[in-house]
Design an enzyme around this catalytic site. Structure first.
Site, PDB file in Angstrom:
ATOM      1  N   LEU A  33      -3.110 -16.687  71.763  1.00 20.74           N
ATOM      2  CA  LEU A  33      -3.678 -17.945  71.245  1.00 20.74           C
ATOM      3  C   LEU A  33      -4.628 -17.706  70.062  1.00 20.74           C
ATOM      4  CD1 LEU A  33      -4.318 -19.928  74.582  1.00 20.74           C
ATOM      5  CD2 LEU A  33      -2.272 -19.926  73.142  1.00 20.74           C
ATOM      6  N   PHE A  80       8.042 -13.490  68.007  1.00 25.42           N
ATOM      7  CA  PHE A  80       7.414 -14.230  66.902  1.00 25.42           C
ATOM      8  C   PHE A  80       5.999 -13.727  66.600  1.00 25.42           C
ATOM      9  CE2 PHE A  80      10.181 -17.579  68.805  1.00 25.42           C
ATOM     10  CZ  PHE A  80      10.895 -17.949  67.682  1.00 25.42           C
ATOM     11  N   SER A 124      11.304 -12.236  57.369  1.00 22.27           N
ATOM     12  CA  SER A 124      10.939 -13.256  56.383  1.00 22.27           C
ATOM     13  C   SER A 124      11.643 -12.983  55.066  1.00 22.27           C
ATOM     14  CB  SER A 124       9.422 -13.195  56.170  1.00 22.27           C
ATOM     15  OG  SER A 124       9.042 -13.929  55.035  1.00 22.27           O
ATOM     16  N   THR A 126      10.235 -12.969  52.500  1.00 20.40           N
ATOM     17  CA  THR A 126       9.254 -12.210  51.711  1.00 20.40           C
ATOM     18  C   THR A 126       9.679 -10.750  51.553  1.00 20.40           C
ATOM     19  OG1 THR A 126       6.874 -11.919  51.400  1.00 20.40           O
ATOM     20  CG2 THR A 126       7.698 -11.523  53.595  1.00 20.40           C
ATOM     21  N   TYR A 148       1.284  -8.183  54.182  1.00 16.59           N
ATOM     22  CA  TYR A 148       2.074  -8.958  55.160  1.00 16.59           C
ATOM     23  C   TYR A 148       3.563  -8.652  55.005  1.00 16.59           C
ATOM     24  CZ  TYR A 148       4.692 -12.868  57.076  1.00 16.59           C
ATOM     25  OH  TYR A 148       5.629 -13.614  57.749  1.00 16.59           O
ATOM     26  N   LYS A 152       6.611  -6.623  57.578  1.00 17.55           N
ATOM     27  CA  LYS A 152       7.965  -7.069  57.966  1.00 17.55           C
ATOM     28  C   LYS A 152       8.994  -5.989  57.627  1.00 17.55           C
ATOM     29  CE  LYS A 152       6.872 -11.145  59.590  1.00 17.55           C
ATOM     30  NZ  LYS A 152       6.797 -11.309  61.038  1.00 17.55           N
ATOM     31  N   TYR A 176      13.570 -15.667  57.667  1.00 20.44           N
ATOM     32  CA  TYR A 176      13.377 -17.097  57.426  1.00 20.44           C
ATOM     33  C   TYR A 176      13.033 -17.333  55.965  1.00 20.44           C
ATOM     34  CZ  TYR A 176      11.898 -16.602  62.385  1.00 20.44           C
ATOM     35  OH  TYR A 176      11.772 -16.269  63.704  1.00 20.44           O
ATOM     36  N   ASN A 198       0.277 -23.424  52.591  1.00 18.22           N
ATOM     37  CA  ASN A 198       1.664 -23.723  52.224  1.00 18.22           C
ATOM     38  C   ASN A 198       1.828 -25.158  51.769  1.00 18.22           C
ATOM     39  OD1 ASN A 198       2.135 -21.598  54.870  1.00 18.22           O
ATOM     40  ND2 ASN A 198       2.998 -21.094  52.887  1.00 18.22           N
ATOM     41  N   ARG A 291       0.073 -19.802  40.863  1.00 13.91           N
ATOM     42  CA  ARG A 291      -0.583 -19.011  41.911  1.00 13.91           C
ATOM     43  C   ARG A 291      -0.135 -17.556  41.763  1.00 13.91           C
ATOM     44  NH1 ARG A 291       0.526 -20.915  48.067  1.00 13.91           N
ATOM     45  NH2 ARG A 291       2.590 -20.177  47.504  1.00 13.91           N
ATOM     46  N   PRO A 292      -1.072 -16.610  41.721  1.00 12.61           N
ATOM     47  CA  PRO A 292      -0.667 -15.210  41.531  1.00 12.61           C
ATOM     48  C   PRO A 292       0.330 -14.783  42.610  1.00 12.61           C
ATOM     49  CG  PRO A 292      -3.061 -15.413  41.420  1.00 12.61           C
ATOM     50  CD  PRO A 292      -2.537 -16.755  41.847  1.00 12.61           C
TER      51      PRO A 292
HETATM   52  P1  NAD Z   1       2.071 -18.896  64.153  1.00 11.80           P
HETATM   53  O1  NAD Z   1       0.807 -18.242  63.729  1.00 11.80           O
HETATM   54  O2  NAD Z   1       2.083 -20.354  64.337  1.00 11.80           O
HETATM   55  O3  NAD Z   1       2.595 -18.214  65.506  1.00 11.80           O
HETATM   56  C1  NAD Z   1       2.379 -16.852  65.797  1.00 11.80           C
HETATM   57  C2  NAD Z   1       1.850 -16.767  67.215  1.00 11.80           C
HETATM   58  O4  NAD Z   1       1.634 -15.388  67.552  1.00 11.80           O
HETATM   59  C3  NAD Z   1       0.520 -17.484  67.388  1.00 11.80           C
HETATM   60  O5  NAD Z   1       0.619 -18.367  68.496  1.00 11.80           O
HETATM   61  C4  NAD Z   1      -0.488 -16.362  67.672  1.00 11.80           C
HETATM   62  O6  NAD Z   1      -1.504 -16.773  68.545  1.00 11.80           O
HETATM   63  C5  NAD Z   1       0.414 -15.283  68.275  1.00 11.80           C
HETATM   64  N1  NAD Z   1      -0.069 -13.900  68.098  1.00 11.80           N
HETATM   65  C6  NAD Z   1      -0.445 -13.288  66.941  1.00 11.80           C
HETATM   66  N2  NAD Z   1      -0.819 -12.027  67.208  1.00 11.80           N
HETATM   67  C7  NAD Z   1      -0.666 -11.835  68.533  1.00 11.80           C
HETATM   68  C8  NAD Z   1      -0.900 -10.720  69.398  1.00 11.80           C
HETATM   69  N3  NAD Z   1      -1.409  -9.563  68.954  1.00 11.80           N
HETATM   70  N4  NAD Z   1      -0.634 -10.848  70.725  1.00 11.80           N
HETATM   71  C9  NAD Z   1      -0.151 -12.028  71.198  1.00 11.80           C
HETATM   72  N5  NAD Z   1       0.075 -13.114  70.430  1.00 11.80           N
HETATM   73  C10 NAD Z   1      -0.191 -13.016  69.115  1.00 11.80           C
HETATM   74  O7  NAD Z   1       3.205 -18.447  63.102  1.00 11.80           O
HETATM   75  P2  NAD Z   1       4.675 -19.020  62.905  1.00 11.80           P
HETATM   76  O8  NAD Z   1       4.717 -19.771  61.629  1.00 11.80           O
HETATM   77  O9  NAD Z   1       5.156 -19.645  64.144  1.00 11.80           O
HETATM   78  O10 NAD Z   1       5.446 -17.651  62.629  1.00 11.80           O
HETATM   79  C11 NAD Z   1       6.146 -16.972  63.667  1.00 11.80           C
HETATM   80  C12 NAD Z   1       6.746 -15.710  63.093  1.00 11.80           C
HETATM   81  O11 NAD Z   1       7.595 -16.032  62.019  1.00 11.80           O
HETATM   82  C13 NAD Z   1       5.732 -14.711  62.537  1.00 11.80           C
HETATM   83  O12 NAD Z   1       6.175 -13.420  62.847  1.00 11.80           O
HETATM   84  C14 NAD Z   1       5.781 -14.958  61.048  1.00 11.80           C
HETATM   85  O13 NAD Z   1       5.413 -13.811  60.324  1.00 11.80           O
HETATM   86  C15 NAD Z   1       7.245 -15.294  60.852  1.00 11.80           C
HETATM   87  N6  NAD Z   1       7.524 -16.110  59.656  1.00 11.80           N
HETATM   88  C16 NAD Z   1       6.893 -17.313  59.490  1.00 11.80           C
HETATM   89  C17 NAD Z   1       7.155 -18.094  58.365  1.00 11.80           C
HETATM   90  C18 NAD Z   1       6.458 -19.402  58.130  1.00 11.80           C
HETATM   91  O14 NAD Z   1       6.472 -19.890  56.989  1.00 11.80           O
HETATM   92  N7  NAD Z   1       5.872 -20.035  59.138  1.00 11.80           N
HETATM   93  C19 NAD Z   1       8.086 -17.630  57.408  1.00 11.80           C
HETATM   94  C20 NAD Z   1       8.714 -16.409  57.621  1.00 11.80           C
HETATM   95  C21 NAD Z   1       8.429 -15.661  58.750  1.00 11.80           C
HETATM   96  C1  WQD Z   2       6.044 -23.149  48.054  1.00 12.90           C
HETATM   97  C2  WQD Z   2       5.969 -23.648  46.610  1.00 12.90           C
HETATM   98  C3  WQD Z   2       4.081 -22.797  45.391  1.00 12.90           C
HETATM   99  C4  WQD Z   2       1.031 -24.756  47.838  1.00 12.90           C
HETATM  100  C5  WQD Z   2       5.037 -18.472  51.797  1.00 12.90           C
HETATM  101  C6  WQD Z   2       4.849 -16.988  52.040  1.00 12.90           C
HETATM  102  C7  WQD Z   2       6.091 -16.392  52.617  1.00 12.90           C
HETATM  103  C8  WQD Z   2       6.583 -17.154  53.853  1.00 12.90           C
HETATM  104  C9  WQD Z   2       6.573 -18.637  53.665  1.00 12.90           C
HETATM  105  C10 WQD Z   2       5.989 -15.994  55.886  1.00 12.90           C
HETATM  106  C11 WQD Z   2       5.581 -22.558  45.617  1.00 12.90           C
HETATM  107  C12 WQD Z   2       3.962 -24.281  45.560  1.00 12.90           C
HETATM  108  C13 WQD Z   2       2.225 -24.302  47.311  1.00 12.90           C
HETATM  109  C14 WQD Z   2       0.256 -25.682  47.096  1.00 12.90           C
HETATM  110  C15 WQD Z   2       1.922 -25.650  45.363  1.00 12.90           C
HETATM  111  N1  WQD Z   2       5.759 -16.913  54.995  1.00 12.90           N
HETATM  112  N2  WQD Z   2       2.661 -24.741  46.092  1.00 12.90           N
HETATM  113  N3  WQD Z   2       0.745 -26.096  45.879  1.00 12.90           N
HETATM  114  O1  WQD Z   2       4.931 -19.134  48.719  1.00 12.90           O
HETATM  115  O2  WQD Z   2       7.373 -19.755  49.056  1.00 12.90           O
HETATM  116  O3  WQD Z   2       6.126 -18.675  50.895  1.00 12.90           O
HETATM  117  O4  WQD Z   2       5.359 -19.085  53.060  1.00 12.90           O
HETATM  118  O5  WQD Z   2       6.780 -15.108  55.892  1.00 12.90           O
HETATM  119  O6  WQD Z   2       5.788 -15.060  52.906  1.00 12.90           O
HETATM  120  O7  WQD Z   2       4.535 -16.368  50.793  1.00 12.90           O
HETATM  121  O8  WQD Z   2       5.603 -21.016  50.311  1.00 12.90           O
HETATM  122  O9  WQD Z   2       4.723 -23.259  50.804  1.00 12.90           O
HETATM  123  O10 WQD Z   2       3.126 -21.504  49.937  1.00 12.90           O
HETATM  124  O11 WQD Z   2       4.838 -22.465  48.391  1.00 12.90           O
HETATM  125  O12 WQD Z   2       2.305 -26.036  44.254  1.00 12.90           O
HETATM  126  O13 WQD Z   2      -0.834 -26.108  47.513  1.00 12.90           O
HETATM  127  O14 WQD Z   2       4.927 -24.632  46.532  1.00 12.90           O
HETATM  128  O15 WQD Z   2       3.629 -22.381  44.139  1.00 12.90           O
HETATM  129  O16 WQD Z   2       6.282 -22.830  44.424  1.00 12.90           O
HETATM  130  P1  WQD Z   2       5.997 -19.612  49.618  1.00 12.90           P
HETATM  131  P2  WQD Z   2       4.497 -22.088  49.927  1.00 12.90           P
END
Ligand code: NAD
Ligand code: WQD
Length: 336
Positions: A33, A80, A124, A126, A148, A152, A176, A198, A291-292
């Site tokens: 949590l 996850f 991801s 990424t 980050y 992955k 994803y 995001n 954004r950098p």
């Molecule tokens: P989230 O933060 O909502 O969910 C992650 C969960 O993991 C949280 O509930 C957190 O409490 C739990 N957690 C973290 N470290 C832990 C630990 N050491 N022990 C037990 N629980 C732990 O994130 P999400 O958006 O649901 O992402 C889930 C997965 O998908 C992550 O691995 C994330 O890197 C990956 N991912 C997410 C996105 C995105 O945009 N949301 C995109 C690509 C990949």
């Molecule tokens: C989307 C677009 C921004 C915010 C990130 C992580 C990636 C993955 C998913 C986990 C871009 C623009 C954004 C804002 C904006 N996470 N933007 N104003 O950067 O594609 O991916 O989340 O694995 O690792 O980097 O997603 O939603 O941040 O941005 O204009 O306030 O929206 O420049 O073009 P991103 P994002």
């Protein structure tokens, strides 16, 4: 199947738990949590009309993981749990490497000890860095732009090495693209801590009046309207991909990666317009500097997942915005 879901209280995990329960699987959630609330799990059970087992524990404490495996046998794990904020990972790299990598190693060690060697892992887009050719296939070279992303790539490599050392492991990495949206009930959704990083959670908080305007990070990219293009995917489509990956585990896939995206990109302005339509209100914005670290365009080639997992994203950008707005407008303060 009896499934252990690490990080199951979080955004993607909670939506996947709904799909798992509705498909008849037994579900145990393991979560510390640190970035979620137990209320999400109460609502998962409300939506699905079924109960799950929750074990509050930390992947950094092997005894916590062992306790869960001692209590029951799992057919597979969906993993996850991770820290996921890109900017935070640049400021706190050791915390990210420790939580994401050590946590995953601890999990795999306990899984091996209890002979559970089936895992679906959250990777991801990424991992591809900033490629210039689109769409992105799974064969593209991997390149991390921040700690980050590195976690992955390293975790994927750990699973590949594990399969080489012991081919009875089955590991699927789901890469994803940009998950957005919420369950159509409006009961569960994304609940970011503090100011969202995001795009869509940020727009949603502007629409509900919690933030004054959206910063559009760059309108001078080489794209049709100058703003960045991404492959947004509805969270329920993404959740379904995990059930398809679980089915695939039984075919002994070894170590394999699949892109989960729609294959179609939308610009920031296109998302903004779709959200304005869903929320039936104008959303103020300012053009800000780029954004950098952002790239201009990123979208998937999801053909491998379409053919091998028999999975396809079905929901439109309008569905994604309508469902996000339904969640945000009914839960302006998330689960609080
Ligand atoms: P989230 O933060 O909502 O969910 C992650 C969960 O993991 C949280 O509930 C957190 O409490 C739990 N957690 C973290 N470290 C832990 C630990 N050491 N022990 C037990 N629980 C732990 O994130 P999400 O958006 O649901 O992402 C889930 C997965 O998908 C992550 O691995 C994330 O890197 C990956 N991912 C997410 C996105 C995105 O945009 N949301 C995109 C690509 C990949
Ligand atoms: C989307 C677009 C921004 C915010 C990130 C992580 C990636 C993955 C998913 C986990 C871009 C623009 C954004 C804002 C904006 N996470 N933007 N104003 O950067 O594609 O991916 O989340 O694995 O690792 O980097 O997603 O939603 O941040 O941005 O204009 O306030 O929206 O420049 O073009 P991103 P994002």
């Amino acid at each position: 199947m009896n499934i252990l879901v690490t990080g199951g209280a979080g955004y993607i995990g909670s939506h996947t738990c709904v799909e798992l329960l509705q498909a008849g699987h037994e579900v145990t959630v393991f979560d510390n949590l640190s970035n979620s609330k137990e209320e999400s799990l109460r609502r998962v059970q409300e939506i699905s009309g079924r109960s799950l087992f929750f074990s509050r524990g930390d992947l950094l404490k092997p005894a916590d993981i062992e306790a869960v495996f001692q209590s029951q046998h799992f057919d597979a794990v969906i993993h996850f749990a991770a820290l996921k904020a890109v900017g935070e990972s640049v400021r706190q790299p050791l915390r990210y490497y420790q939580n994401n990598i050590t946590g995953t190693i601890n999990l795999c060690q306990v899984m091996a000890k209890f002979s559970c060697k089936n895992i679906v892992f959250s990777s991801s887009a990424t991992v591809y860095g900033s490629p210039t050719i689109m769409p992105i296939t799974e064969e593209f070279p991997l390149q991390a732009l921040n700690p980050y992303g590195n976690t992955k790539i390293i975790m994927e490599q750990i699973f590949r090495d594990l399969v080489i050392s012991d081919p009875t492991w089955n590991t699927i990495f789901l890469r994803y693209f940009n998950p957005i949206g919420a369950h159509p009930s409006g009961l569960i959704g994304e609940d970011p801590n503090g100011i969202p990083n995001n795009l869509v959670p940020y727009i949603a908080q502007v629409a509900v009046g919690k933030l004054p305007f959206l910063n559009v990070y760059g309108a001078d990219y080489e794209t049709p309207d100058g703003t960045g293009i991404r492959d947004y995917i509805h969270i329920m489509d993404l959740a379904k991909g995990h059930l398809k990956a679980l089915e695939k585990l039984s075919n002994n896939p070894g170590a394999v990666a699949y892109n989960l995206g729609t294959g179609r990109g939308y610009s920031v302005f296109e998302v903004l317009r779709a959200f304005e339509k869903a929320a039936e209100r104008p959303i103020p914005y300012h053009i800000s500097p780029r954004r950098p670290g952002d790239s201009a365009i990123c979208y998937a080639n999801p053909t491998l997942a379409n053919t091998e997992l028999k999975w396809k994203a079905e929901r439109t950008i309008d569905d994604m915005c309508v469902d996000t707005w339904n969640w945000q407008s009914h839960n302006p303060n998330g689960y609080d």
